[in-house]
Design an enzyme around this catalytic site. Structure first.
Site, PDB file in Angstrom:
ATOM      1  N   CYS A 193       4.476  46.334 -76.477  1.00 35.60           N
ATOM      2  CA  CYS A 193       6.279  47.043 -76.767  1.00 35.60           C
ATOM      3  C   CYS A 193       6.082  48.027 -76.548  1.00 35.60           C
ATOM      4  O   CYS A 193       7.341  48.625 -75.805  1.00 35.60           O
ATOM      5  CB  CYS A 193       6.169  46.811 -78.038  1.00 35.60           C
ATOM      6  SG  CYS A 193       6.369  44.878 -78.514  1.00 35.60           S
TER       7      CYS A 193
HETATM    8  N1  LIG Z   1       3.475  40.431 -78.382  1.00 35.51           N
HETATM    9  C1  LIG Z   1       4.579  41.271 -79.180  1.00 35.51           C
HETATM   10  O1  LIG Z   1       3.932  42.213 -80.365  1.00 35.51           O
HETATM   11  C2  LIG Z   1       5.801  41.229 -79.066  1.00 35.51           C
HETATM   12  C3  LIG Z   1       6.280  41.696 -80.017  1.00 35.51           C
HETATM   13  C4  LIG Z   1       7.709  42.129 -80.256  1.00 35.51           C
HETATM   14  C5  LIG Z   1       8.633  41.394 -79.317  1.00 35.51           C
HETATM   15  N2  LIG Z   1       7.679  41.208 -77.959  1.00 35.51           N
HETATM   16  C6  LIG Z   1       8.737  40.602 -77.156  1.00 35.51           C
HETATM   17  O2  LIG Z   1       8.466  38.973 -76.609  1.00 35.51           O
HETATM   18  C7  LIG Z   1       9.390  38.949 -75.709  1.00 35.51           C
HETATM   19  C8  LIG Z   1       8.472  37.935 -75.331  1.00 35.51           C
HETATM   20  O3  LIG Z   1       6.296  38.397 -75.205  1.00 35.51           O
HETATM   21  P1  LIG Z   1       5.549  37.858 -75.506  1.00 35.51           P
HETATM   22  O4  LIG Z   1       4.454  39.196 -76.129  1.00 35.51           O
HETATM   23  O5  LIG Z   1       5.255  36.696 -76.081  1.00 35.51           O
HETATM   24  O6  LIG Z   1       4.650  37.714 -73.447  1.00 35.51           O
HETATM   25  P2  LIG Z   1       3.824  37.100 -73.872  1.00 35.51           P
HETATM   26  O7  LIG Z   1       3.441  37.645 -71.899  1.00 35.51           O
HETATM   27  O8  LIG Z   1       2.625  36.483 -74.135  1.00 35.51           O
HETATM   28  O9  LIG Z   1       4.597  35.364 -73.322  1.00 35.51           O
HETATM   29  C9  LIG Z   1       6.027  34.687 -72.739  1.00 35.51           C
HETATM   30  C10 LIG Z   1       6.073  33.589 -72.211  1.00 35.51           C
HETATM   31  O10 LIG Z   1       6.636  33.038 -71.543  1.00 35.51           O
HETATM   32  C11 LIG Z   1       6.532  32.279 -70.561  1.00 35.51           C
HETATM   33  N3  LIG Z   1       7.204  32.181 -69.189  1.00 35.51           N
HETATM   34  C12 LIG Z   1       7.729  33.007 -68.525  1.00 35.51           C
HETATM   35  N4  LIG Z   1       9.215  32.683 -67.695  1.00 35.51           N
HETATM   36  C13 LIG Z   1       9.057  32.219 -68.245  1.00 35.51           C
HETATM   37  C14 LIG Z   1      10.338  31.373 -67.740  1.00 35.51           C
HETATM   38  N5  LIG Z   1      11.748  31.369 -67.120  1.00 35.51           N
HETATM   39  N6  LIG Z   1      10.814  30.113 -68.750  1.00 35.51           N
HETATM   40  C15 LIG Z   1      10.028  29.209 -70.035  1.00 35.51           C
HETATM   41  N7  LIG Z   1       8.508  29.970 -70.034  1.00 35.51           N
HETATM   42  C16 LIG Z   1       8.688  30.973 -69.186  1.00 35.51           C
HETATM   43  C17 LIG Z   1       4.849  32.879 -69.931  1.00 35.51           C
HETATM   44  O11 LIG Z   1       4.799  31.400 -69.466  1.00 35.51           O
HETATM   45  C18 LIG Z   1       4.360  33.333 -71.243  1.00 35.51           C
HETATM   46  O12 LIG Z   1       3.756  31.895 -71.585  1.00 35.51           O
HETATM   47  C19 LIG Z   1       8.991  40.579 -75.102  1.00 35.51           C
HETATM   48  O13 LIG Z   1      10.617  41.158 -74.651  1.00 35.51           O
HETATM   49  C20 LIG Z   1       8.225  41.038 -75.654  1.00 35.51           C
HETATM   50  O14 LIG Z   1       9.105  42.686 -75.303  1.00 35.51           O
HETATM   51  C21 LIG Z   1       6.637  41.304 -77.975  1.00 35.51           C
END
Ligand SMILES: NC(=O)c1ccc[n+]([C@@H]2O[C@H](COP(=O)([O-])OP(=O)(O)OC[C@H]3O[C@@H](n4cnc5c(N)ncnc54)[C@H](O)[C@@H]3O)[C@@H](O)[C@H]2O)c1
Length: 445
Positions: free
Chosen positions: A280
């Site tokens: 992030c």
């Molecule tokens: N990790 C954090 O602490 C956090 C906190 C707040 C916001 N975010 C935001 O949340 C969002 C997700 O982040 P995350 O950390 O969970 O990412 P991540 O990489 O852990 O998870 C994303 C998942 O989406 C899957 N994916 C990718 N393309 C896909 C598709 N077309 N269809 C279905 N699944 C698909 C991936 O395989 C993966 O498992 C991002 O925008 C991030 O900025 C993350």
């Protein structure tokens, strides 16, 4: 039209109230998985988790977790309840009444928003969208993504946003590893493309979460998330800059921060470190920078914070070099143990971790590197550092420590015995303020 809108809205609200709403979460990562589990545990709703990664789907189906702070028991219990299943069959996106999207939003190599995951997901949903569904984007992104990009793709189906389906944005505020807050207790901001979407999405989240904050639009919700992360990025840059200034003056920035934190108002503590990490803080602010260009405005605080934070790994390596120099050693051919690969303490997430930049800078200067991270046995391949050798965590023993020229503390995991480190390592470079009392072989960086 009014009638159709209120009909869909009422049907969804009835299903939410009656507990029969079926929730789909797209993207079973750090955000999507805890969200899905929370809907099962707190609201006893039927939840289907979708992911393109078949391996993750199989593991979830078997009741396993691949995220350290989410114990396997939670997944097992959710599976046993019969309420949760995972799938990579995207035709089933038509089944849930509500689809929550939590896919990655990284930056491209040119530091521009990489929207391909959101676009792919929107297209996958669009191909199966049916009247009466609620779609909520959770991925962090620039203001306008939901009511421009997402809406356009979903409306290519011929269905109309606000009339046939409802669309909203609700940012995720996960703080992995934080024991005081979790998905259920962190207040959730919700902003719809239409007032009906806000109402329905808020009602859904209220089933499972303690507090929901409704805001006037999806754009306000998108900007709220970016503002929170920009606030962090800028304040971290500020303490990083102060660290460098005070170090020159012979003042320990950690002593200063401890003292300043005693002020009960008007001060909020941020800690310096070896550089930004995680999905992030290093990335999200640039989503606003990019969008601001469209409006002819620049985001100078964000750029400056980025500059200061990006310079930190080099500063830490320079401090290490000074430490070795005092002991008559060049970095070249020195044995250096990097402690910690995760981007922050007590988690197993190495994404964008400054440790990799530190390792890469040290390798450039000819150092021999070993790593230890109690939570990351082997580092996965890193997109931003494709040329690093395989990094396997070695066991932390007195012999190992004695054999190093320096130990560089990059992450302050609680599971590491820092007294052992200071006792046996000839030189320790501490970029996390682990040691508060001065020790002859420890330098702060
Ligand atoms: N990790 C954090 O602490 C956090 C906190 C707040 C916001 N975010 C935001 O949340 C969002 C997700 O982040 P995350 O950390 O969970 O990412 P991540 O990489 O852990 O998870 C994303 C998942 O989406 C899957 N994916 C990718 N393309 C896909 C598709 N077309 N269809 C279905 N699944 C698909 C991936 O395989 C993966 O498992 C991002 O925008 C991030 O900025 C993350």
């Amino acid at each position: 039209m009014e009638m159709v809108v209120s009909e869909h809205k009422q049907q969804l609200l009835d299903k939410i109230a009656g507990g029969s709403i079926h929730v789909g979460v797209v993207g079973m990562g750090y955000v999507g998985l805890p969200l899905a589990l929370t809907f099962v545990e707190r609201a006893r709703l039927k939840v289907t988790g979708f992911d393109v990664d078949g391996n993750k789907v199989s593991r979830l189906q078997r009741g396993e977790s691949y995220i350290m702070h989410l114990g396997a028991e939670r997944v097992t219990r959710a599976r046993e309840s019969g309420l949760f299943e995972a799938s990579s069959d995207f035709d089933r996106l038509a089944e849930p009444d509500a689809l929550l999207i939590a896919v990655p939003t990284p930056l491209t190599a040119q530091r521009e928003p990489d929207m391909k995951y959101v676009i792919n997901t929107a297209e996958a949903i669009g191909a199966r969208l049916r009247p009466g569904q609620l779609v909520v984007l959770e991925s962090t992104t620039y203001p306008g993504t939901t009511d421009e990009l997402l809406r356009d793709i979903l409306e290519r189906t011929g269905l109309s946003c606000g009339k046939d389906f409802l669309l909203a944005f609700s940012p995720e505020r996960e703080d992995p590893g934080n024991r005081s807050f979790n998905t259920a207790t962190i207040p959730k901001v919700v902003g719809g493309v239409s007032p009906e979407a806000t109402t329905v999405a808020a009602a859904l989240y209220r089933r499972a979460l303690d507090r929901v904050v409704e805001v006037p639009s999806s754009r306000v919700a998108e900007a709220t998330k970016l503002t929170e992360n920009i606030f962090r990025a800028v304040n971290i840059a500020l303490v990083n800059e102060l660290k460098v200034v005070y170090e020159r003056m012979g003042i320990d920035v950690w002593d200063v921060l401890d003292a300043a934190s005693s002020k009960p108002f008007g001060f909020m503590r941020f800690n310096p470190g070896p550089g930004l990490g995680g999905h992030c803080i290093p990335l999200d602010p640039f989503y606003l920078t990019w969008k601001a260009r469209e409006f002819g405005v620049s985001t100078r605080f964000i750029e400056l914070a980025g500059e200061v934070n990006v310079a930190m790994p080099r500063y830490v390596v320079d401090r290490l070099q000074e430490g070795l120099n005092l002991r008559g050693k060049p970095v070249k051919d020195s044995r250096i143990l990097v402690l910690g690969l995760a981007y922050k303490k007590d988690i197993d997430d190495p994404r964008e971790s400054p440790s990799f930049e530190l390792i890469s800078l040290l390798l450039e200067r000819g150092a021999q590197i070993q790593v230890h991270d109690p939570h990351i046995p082997t580092a996965p391949a890193m997109r931003s550092w494709p040329n690093l050798p395989e990094l396997r965590s070695v066991e932390l023993t007195p012999e190992l420590l004695e054999a190093q020229d320096a130990v560089l503390i990059a992450t302050d995991h609680s599971a590491v015995d820092y007294q052992l480190v200071a006792k046996h390592a000839p030189l320790v470079v501490d970029s996390r303020g682990v040691y508060r009392t001065p020790q002859s072989n420890v330098i702060k960086a």
